[in-house]
Design a protein around this motif. Structure first.
Motif, PDB file in Angstrom:
ATOM      1  N   GLY A  84       0.798  -1.216   0.000  1.00 23.32           N
ATOM      2  CA  GLY A  84       0.000   0.000   0.000  1.00 23.32           C
ATOM      3  C   GLY A  84       0.829   1.263   0.000  1.00 23.32           C
ATOM      4  N   GLY A  85       2.106   1.153   0.288  1.00 22.63           N
ATOM      5  CA  GLY A  85       3.012   2.290   0.285  1.00 22.63           C
ATOM      6  C   GLY A  85       4.427   1.806   0.456  1.00 22.63           C
ATOM      7  N   VAL A  86       5.382   2.545  -0.096  1.00 21.70           N
ATOM      8  CA  VAL A  86       6.805   2.228   0.031  1.00 21.70           C
ATOM      9  C   VAL A  86       7.435   3.336   0.874  1.00 21.70           C
ATOM     10  CG1 VAL A  86       8.983   1.867  -1.185  1.00 21.70           C
ATOM     11  CG2 VAL A  86       6.838   1.080  -2.215  1.00 21.70           C
ATOM     12  N   PHE A  87       7.846   2.992   2.085  1.00 24.95           N
ATOM     13  CA  PHE A  87       8.405   3.960   3.021  1.00 24.95           C
ATOM     14  C   PHE A  87       9.931   3.861   2.960  1.00 24.95           C
ATOM     15  CE2 PHE A  87       4.091   3.794   4.213  1.00 24.95           C
ATOM     16  CZ  PHE A  87       3.808   4.880   5.037  1.00 24.95           C
ATOM     17  N   ALA A  88      10.511   4.673   2.081  1.00 28.91           N
ATOM     18  CA  ALA A  88      11.950   4.608   1.815  1.00 28.91           C
ATOM     19  C   ALA A  88      12.738   5.480   2.781  1.00 28.91           C
ATOM     20  CB  ALA A  88      12.215   5.055   0.379  1.00 28.91           C
ATOM     21  N   ALA A  89      13.933   5.009   3.159  1.00 29.66           N
ATOM     22  CA  ALA A  89      14.817   5.768   4.051  1.00 29.66           C
ATOM     23  C   ALA A  89      14.109   6.132   5.347  1.00 29.66           C
ATOM     24  CB  ALA A  89      15.355   7.014   3.348  1.00 29.66           C
ATOM     25  N   CYS A  90      13.382   5.180   5.893  1.00 30.51           N
ATOM     26  CA  CYS A  90      12.741   5.365   7.200  1.00 30.51           C
ATOM     27  C   CYS A  90      13.471   4.481   8.209  1.00 30.51           C
ATOM     28  CB  CYS A  90      11.255   5.053   7.100  1.00 30.51           C
ATOM     29  SG  CYS A  90      10.346   6.245   6.082  1.00 30.51           S
ATOM     30  N   GLY A  91      12.781   3.973   9.209  1.00 30.43           N
ATOM     31  CA  GLY A  91      13.468   3.214  10.254  1.00 30.43           C
ATOM     32  C   GLY A  91      14.159   1.975   9.748  1.00 30.43           C
ATOM     33  N   THR A  92      13.441   1.120   9.027  1.00 29.67           N
ATOM     34  CA  THR A  92      14.035  -0.111   8.497  1.00 29.67           C
ATOM     35  C   THR A  92      15.096   0.204   7.453  1.00 29.67           C
ATOM     36  OG1 THR A  92      11.920  -1.220   8.871  1.00 29.67           O
ATOM     37  CG2 THR A  92      13.502  -2.365   7.481  1.00 29.67           C
ATOM     38  N   HIS A 132      18.805  11.351  -0.575  1.00 28.22           N
ATOM     39  CA  HIS A 132      18.266  11.696  -1.893  1.00 28.22           C
ATOM     40  C   HIS A 132      18.392  10.514  -2.845  1.00 28.22           C
ATOM     41  CE1 HIS A 132      16.932  14.431  -5.038  1.00 28.22           C
ATOM     42  NE2 HIS A 132      17.799  13.814  -5.823  1.00 28.22           N
ATOM     43  N   THR A 133      19.523   9.827  -2.792  1.00 28.83           N
ATOM     44  CA  THR A 133      19.731   8.668  -3.658  1.00 28.83           C
ATOM     45  C   THR A 133      18.706   7.580  -3.380  1.00 28.83           C
ATOM     46  OG1 THR A 133      22.105   9.091  -3.878  1.00 28.83           O
ATOM     47  CG2 THR A 133      21.374   6.827  -4.270  1.00 28.83           C
ATOM     48  N   VAL A 134      18.477   7.284  -2.098  1.00 27.49           N
ATOM     49  CA  VAL A 134      17.539   6.231  -1.716  1.00 27.49           C
ATOM     50  C   VAL A 134      16.119   6.593  -2.145  1.00 27.49           C
ATOM     51  CG1 VAL A 134      16.448   5.062   0.245  1.00 27.49           C
ATOM     52  CG2 VAL A 134      18.930   5.347   0.185  1.00 27.49           C
ATOM     53  N   VAL A 135      15.703   7.813  -1.867  1.00 23.82           N
ATOM     54  CA  VAL A 135      14.319   8.207  -2.170  1.00 23.82           C
ATOM     55  C   VAL A 135      14.099   8.276  -3.683  1.00 23.82           C
ATOM     56  CG1 VAL A 135      12.560   9.980  -1.885  1.00 23.82           C
ATOM     57  CG2 VAL A 135      14.058   9.392   0.031  1.00 23.82           C
ATOM     58  N   SER A 136      15.013   8.868  -4.404  1.00 22.82           N
ATOM     59  CA  SER A 136      14.840   8.962  -5.857  1.00 22.82           C
ATOM     60  C   SER A 136      14.856   7.577  -6.494  1.00 22.82           C
ATOM     61  CB  SER A 136      15.926   9.848  -6.475  1.00 22.82           C
ATOM     62  OG  SER A 136      17.224   9.345  -6.231  1.00 22.82           O
ATOM     63  N   SER A 137      15.676   6.661  -5.979  1.00 23.03           N
ATOM     64  CA  SER A 137      15.711   5.295  -6.490  1.00 23.03           C
ATOM     65  C   SER A 137      14.407   4.573  -6.195  1.00 23.03           C
ATOM     66  CB  SER A 137      16.885   4.524  -5.866  1.00 23.03           C
ATOM     67  OG  SER A 137      18.120   5.116  -6.203  1.00 23.03           O
ATOM     68  N   ALA A 138      13.838   4.822  -5.007  1.00 22.26           N
ATOM     69  CA  ALA A 138      12.565   4.203  -4.650  1.00 22.26           C
ATOM     70  C   ALA A 138      11.447   4.706  -5.544  1.00 22.26           C
ATOM     71  CB  ALA A 138      12.248   4.476  -3.183  1.00 22.26           C
ATOM     72  N   VAL A 139      11.440   6.006  -5.822  1.00 22.13           N
ATOM     73  CA  VAL A 139      10.423   6.579  -6.702  1.00 22.13           C
ATOM     74  C   VAL A 139      10.521   5.961  -8.092  1.00 22.13           C
ATOM     75  CG1 VAL A 139       9.713   8.693  -7.885  1.00 22.13           C
ATOM     76  CG2 VAL A 139      10.236   8.750  -5.442  1.00 22.13           C
ATOM     77  N   GLU A 140      11.742   5.823  -8.585  1.00 28.52           N
ATOM     78  CA  GLU A 140      11.935   5.226  -9.906  1.00 28.52           C
ATOM     79  C   GLU A 140      11.491   3.769  -9.918  1.00 28.52           C
ATOM     80  OE1 GLU A 140      15.570   4.357 -13.074  1.00 28.52           O
ATOM     81  OE2 GLU A 140      15.815   5.908 -11.539  1.00 28.52           O
ATOM     82  N   ALA A 141      11.840   3.031  -8.864  1.00 27.15           N
ATOM     83  CA  ALA A 141      11.494   1.605  -8.811  1.00 27.15           C
ATOM     84  C   ALA A 141       9.990   1.405  -8.659  1.00 27.15           C
ATOM     85  CB  ALA A 141      12.231   0.932  -7.655  1.00 27.15           C
ATOM     86  N   SER A 198       7.625   3.410  -9.566  1.00 27.55           N
ATOM     87  CA  SER A 198       7.064   3.791 -10.866  1.00 27.55           C
ATOM     88  C   SER A 198       5.545   3.981 -10.823  1.00 27.55           C
ATOM     89  CB  SER A 198       7.437   2.735 -11.916  1.00 27.55           C
ATOM     90  OG  SER A 198       7.147   3.188 -13.220  1.00 27.55           O
ATOM     91  N   GLY A 199       5.065   4.566  -9.730  1.00 30.30           N
ATOM     92  CA  GLY A 199       3.646   4.849  -9.614  1.00 30.30           C
ATOM     93  C   GLY A 199       2.791   3.703  -9.129  1.00 30.30           C
ATOM     94  N   ALA A 200       3.372   2.535  -8.942  1.00 27.43           N
ATOM     95  CA  ALA A 200       2.591   1.376  -8.491  1.00 27.43           C
ATOM     96  C   ALA A 200       2.150   1.526  -7.041  1.00 27.43           C
ATOM     97  CB  ALA A 200       3.409   0.095  -8.652  1.00 27.43           C
ATOM     98  N   ALA A 201       2.890   2.301  -6.270  1.00 24.23           N
ATOM     99  CA  ALA A 201       2.556   2.570  -4.869  1.00 24.23           C
ATOM    100  C   ALA A 201       3.149   3.916  -4.513  1.00 24.23           C
ATOM    101  CB  ALA A 201       3.118   1.479  -3.953  1.00 24.23           C
ATOM    102  N   PRO A 202       2.512   4.660  -3.607  1.00 23.69           N
ATOM    103  CA  PRO A 202       3.093   5.932  -3.186  1.00 23.69           C
ATOM    104  C   PRO A 202       4.402   5.711  -2.439  1.00 23.69           C
ATOM    105  CG  PRO A 202       1.201   5.378  -1.819  1.00 23.69           C
ATOM    106  CD  PRO A 202       1.221   4.391  -2.940  1.00 23.69           C
ATOM    107  N   VAL A 203       5.327   6.655  -2.568  1.00 29.03           N
ATOM    108  CA  VAL A 203       6.610   6.586  -1.873  1.00 29.03           C
ATOM    109  C   VAL A 203       6.625   7.650  -0.785  1.00 29.03           C
ATOM    110  CG1 VAL A 203       9.107   6.879  -2.076  1.00 29.03           C
ATOM    111  CG2 VAL A 203       7.836   5.667  -3.861  1.00 29.03           C
ATOM    112  N   ILE A 204       6.883   7.213   0.439  1.00 23.10           N
ATOM    113  CA  ILE A 204       6.940   8.110   1.590  1.00 23.10           C
ATOM    114  C   ILE A 204       8.374   8.104   2.095  1.00 23.10           C
ATOM    115  CG2 ILE A 204       6.095   8.556   3.935  1.00 23.10           C
ATOM    116  CD1 ILE A 204       4.102   6.422   1.469  1.00 23.10           C
TER     117      ILE A 204
END
Length: 302
Positions: free
Chosen positions: A38-46, A58-67, A69-75
């Motif tokens: 339901g969501g991809v929480f990048a660069a958070c606790g885990t 920035h690298t982690v979040v931008s990579s998560a957004v690219e991966a 690709s709109g299939a799930a929101p990135v937080i």
């Protein structure tokens, strides 16, 4: 923004040179998308937010957004020293993230008024909506969350404290404001263990670190939870989650360390955790391997 499904907290893979492994991070995320998080929480606790530099965030979040690709929101995570948190918010917005998870401030204990101002300052640093993380030295009361909910940019509350009474008061207070877009979720370590109780107080969503390393097991639990199949849910708790929690509690920080170790056991070389966290011993790895095998056996029906 409405979340629907398991909330996925990916790890941050590191190379042997201790750099973010972008290719492996994208593989890690894309391999979980078929399970419909339901969501991809990048660069958070885990994802070891505490151990990442500004450029790495920035690298982690931008990579998560690219991966994703709109299939799930990135937080994206934003927290720590206020200057760093504001920079993380702006960086996440530039990277294309959909929202922020506001992690606790660094080191200091502050009065509640100051903690509210901390959230508001991060919310003002970008155009992104924010989710409040209630844990450690960032603890909120029902009146505090009622006040924060008056800001339309504050869209959610994640409980990492475990005081069910306070959590119930917060849910009730925010709902009484008339906000029907505000979302609540259980953010305790290995949240599956407590989610039965959290559903009862109006927190139907939960974060799943286990999903990062064992998506089939985590999804089987989620399916049983959604279907109110208590027999199946209890069987998964008994065979997988309760043993995992017992192992997790052996060493501080294992809520992250075991997830990375589980991924390595599955063949994804995500590297070690960064200090101050530590990796499992060989004996603990053997225990984790057996726990994963028990969960997979139950899910496969063998």
């Amino acid at each position: 923004m409405k979340f629907d499904g398991l909330l996925f907290f990916p790890v941050t893979p590191f190379t042997s040179a201790d750099e973010v492994d972008v290719g492996l991070l994208k593989e890690h995320i894309t391999s979980r998308l078929p399970y419909n998080p339901g969501g991809v929480f990048a660069a958070c606790g885990t994802g070891e937010f505490h151990a990442l530099g500004a450029d790495e965030l920035h690298t982690v979040v931008s990579s998560a957004v690219e991966a994703a690709s709109g299939a799930a929101p990135v937080i994206a995570g934003a927290g720590g020293p206020l200057g760093h948190a504001r920079a993380a918010a702006r960086s996440a917005e530039a990277a294309g993230a959909d929202a922020l998870l506001v992690l606790p401030p660094y080191l200091v204990n502050a009065p509640l008024e100051g903690t509210i101002a901390y959230v508001e300052a991060i919310a003002a640093a970008s155009s992104l909506p924010v989710i409040v993380y209630h844990r450690a030295n960032a603890r909120f009361t029902a009146p505090a969350m009622e006040r924060l909910a008056a800001n339309p940019k504050v869209i959610g509350f994640k409980d990492g404290v475990g005081d069910v009474g306070t959590a119930q008061e917060i849910v009730s207070a925010v709902r009484n404001t008339g906000r029907d877009d505000f979302q609540f979720f259980n953010g305790l370590l290995t949240a599956e263990l407590t989610q039965g109780a959290y559903r009862g107080i109006g927190m139907p969503l939960y974060s799943s670190a286990a999903f990062a390393m064992a998506p089939a097991i985590a999804t089987a639990y989620y399916d049983a939870y959604i279907a109110s199949d208590e027999r199946r849910r209890q069987a998964l708790l008994d065979s997988f989650y309760i043993p995992l929690v017992r192992l997790r509690d052996q060493t501080p920080g294992f809520g992250v360390s075991l997830v990375k170790a589980g991924l390595r056991l599955s063949g994804l070389p995500v590297g070690p955790v960064r200090p101050p966290l530590t990796d499992p011993t060989e004996e603990q790895l053997a225990q984790l391997k057996n726990i994963l095998a028990g969960g997979e056996e139950l899910v496969s029906g063998k």
